[in-house]
Design a protein around this motif. Sequence first.
Motif, short mmCIF file in Angstrom:
data_model
loop_
_atom_site.label_atom_id
_atom_site.label_comp_id
_atom_site.label_asym_id
_atom_site.label_seq_id
_atom_site.Cartn_x
_atom_site.Cartn_y
_atom_site.Cartn_z
N VAL A 70 34.61 40.63 37.90
CA VAL A 70 34.03 39.21 37.74
C VAL A 70 35.14 38.69 36.77
O VAL A 70 35.47 37.33 37.15
CB VAL A 70 32.73 39.17 37.08
N SER A 71 35.46 39.26 35.58
CA SER A 71 36.47 38.61 34.76
C SER A 71 37.74 38.38 35.31
O SER A 71 38.44 37.36 35.23
CB SER A 71 36.54 39.44 33.50
N LEU A 72 38.38 39.25 36.04
CA LEU A 72 39.57 39.21 36.61
C LEU A 72 39.50 38.42 37.69
O LEU A 72 40.56 37.68 38.18
CB LEU A 72 40.11 40.48 37.16
N ALA A 73 38.48 38.35 38.65
CA ALA A 73 38.54 37.35 39.71
C ALA A 73 38.52 35.85 39.38
O ALA A 73 39.29 34.93 39.61
CB ALA A 73 37.32 37.75 40.62
N VAL A 74 37.90 35.71 38.22
CA VAL A 74 37.76 34.28 37.81
C VAL A 74 38.95 34.12 37.02
O VAL A 74 39.85 32.71 37.45
CB VAL A 74 36.82 34.11 36.71
N ALA A 75 39.56 34.90 36.17
CA ALA A 75 40.96 34.51 35.60
C ALA A 75 41.95 34.52 36.51
O ALA A 75 42.87 33.54 36.53
CB ALA A 75 41.43 35.87 34.85
N PHE A 76 42.20 35.25 37.75
CA PHE A 76 43.13 35.07 38.82
C PHE A 76 43.14 33.82 39.60
O PHE A 76 44.02 33.26 39.89
CB PHE A 76 43.26 36.36 39.75
N GLY A 77 42.00 33.83 40.18
CA GLY A 77 41.64 32.38 40.81
C GLY A 77 41.92 31.07 40.16
O GLY A 77 42.51 30.16 40.88
N ALA A 78 41.36 31.11 38.84
CA ALA A 78 41.87 29.86 37.93
C ALA A 78 43.28 29.85 37.69
O ALA A 78 43.74 28.68 37.87
CB ALA A 78 41.04 29.80 36.69
N THR A 79 43.99 30.88 37.42
CA THR A 79 45.26 30.98 37.44
C THR A 79 46.29 30.27 38.53
O THR A 79 46.99 29.47 38.60
CB THR A 79 45.89 32.11 36.84
N THR A 129 44.17 34.18 28.59
CA THR A 129 43.59 33.08 28.42
C THR A 129 42.36 32.51 28.91
O THR A 129 41.47 32.23 28.47
CB THR A 129 44.46 31.66 28.14
N ASN A 130 42.54 32.69 30.47
CA ASN A 130 41.42 32.23 31.18
C ASN A 130 40.39 33.48 31.22
O ASN A 130 39.08 33.26 31.54
CB ASN A 130 42.01 32.22 32.79
N ILE A 131 40.74 34.76 30.78
CA ILE A 131 39.79 35.84 30.84
C ILE A 131 38.92 35.47 29.38
O ILE A 131 37.47 35.48 29.41
CB ILE A 131 40.36 37.14 30.59
N LEU A 132 39.52 35.16 28.22
CA LEU A 132 38.85 34.70 27.24
C LEU A 132 37.96 33.48 27.27
O LEU A 132 36.76 33.43 26.89
CB LEU A 132 39.62 34.51 26.11
N PHE A 133 38.20 32.55 28.01
CA PHE A 133 37.48 31.34 28.22
C PHE A 133 36.39 31.53 29.16
O PHE A 133 35.17 31.09 28.92
CB PHE A 133 38.56 30.40 29.23
N GLU A 134 36.57 32.61 30.08
CA GLU A 134 35.24 33.11 31.14
C GLU A 134 34.32 33.79 30.22
O GLU A 134 33.20 33.46 30.24
CB GLU A 134 35.88 33.61 32.25
N ALA A 135 34.63 34.68 29.42
CA ALA A 135 34.10 35.41 28.41
C ALA A 135 33.21 34.45 27.46
O ALA A 135 31.99 34.74 27.08
CB ALA A 135 34.81 36.32 27.62
N GLY A 136 34.16 33.12 26.99
CA GLY A 136 33.32 32.68 26.14
C GLY A 136 32.24 31.62 26.67
O GLY A 136 31.16 31.61 26.21
N LEU A 137 32.43 31.19 28.07
CA LEU A 137 31.41 30.42 28.63
C LEU A 137 30.17 31.41 28.73
O LEU A 137 29.19 30.91 28.82
CB LEU A 137 31.86 30.00 30.10
N SER A 138 30.41 32.53 29.46
CA SER A 138 29.45 33.61 29.57
C SER A 138 28.73 33.83 28.32
O SER A 138 27.31 33.97 28.35
CB SER A 138 29.82 34.59 30.24
N PHE A 139 29.28 34.07 27.10
CA PHE A 139 28.77 34.37 26.02
C PHE A 139 27.63 33.20 25.44
O PHE A 139 26.73 33.33 24.86
CB PHE A 139 29.85 34.24 24.86
#
Length: 332
Positions: free
Chosen positions: A123-132, A262-272
Amino acid sequence: MTAPLEVSGSAAEAQPEAVLSGMESKTIEGRSLGRIAWIRFKRDKVAVAGGIVVVLLVLLAVLSKPIEWVFGLDPNALHQNLIDPVLLRPKGALGGISWAHPLGIEPQFGRDLLSRIIEGSWVSLAVAFGATVLSNIIGMVLGVVAGFYGGWVDTLISRLMDIFLAFPLLLFAIAISASLQGGAFGLHGLPLHISVLIFVIGFFNWPYMGRIIRGQTLSLREREFVDAARSLGARGPFILFKELLPNLVAPIIVYSTLLIPTNILFEAGLSFLGVGIEPPQASWGGMLNQAVDLYQADPMFMVIPGMAIFITVLAFNLLGDGLRDALDPRNN
């Protein structure tokens, strides 16, 4: 008649013809820029270690479903028999760690932490790679156009970058994600949440890539190969996509490896914050959100997903630093 000059053995050996006569059968092998960069990269052991960790993480994310199927892992399975009904924490002193649960289980719910870490990786890598990828496409196109044409085109795109950079991205992401929780665009559930996160993170982060590409393009457009292409009658679009973009591959690759964490951290922050990936779907940020209420019961419930995020971000940063040094033509 003058006598011929006698040449000693040592002097004869030093004659150019004698030296070059043995070199005729040998060929000098040239090295491409990619091979030179690879040799430089291999010298950086820290970057190589980061690259190995990144490859393992990507393989874990891609093969997460087959791994769960082969080993019979269920990230949402409850093991209430392993939870103390009074203290609502795993039985025993090790947080429920056993051969069946190597990382232990969650307090109160009893779900296996290892299977949830594996499930959350894709989930984290899919969001990070897609956003990148999304931010790179937008940033590349607008950045190279602004740097190449200059004038009012550059001014317009540069001011657009300033507006996006000044935009309160976190607040907007929270508002958009919260308003689209039910369903939109024919999507529901997990596909909707992942698509929304990719759009919000990627669409509003493109100015970072755009500024780097614009600066590189301002330098490249004055080079001789661009003048040569113009002298042969090449037009603007051909020069942009056939001459300039291939020379921008190195900074794009390097900055992408730095943008993914950076996108991984952003996704984790939103999920948090509860507006990213909805439970019971496992995500590293969502696990940290749940760990806040259960920290007193089992501190390791917060440490394990936090370490997963830390190791992933650190590995990508080390890889990005190594690629930057390897692809820099100024390095020897």
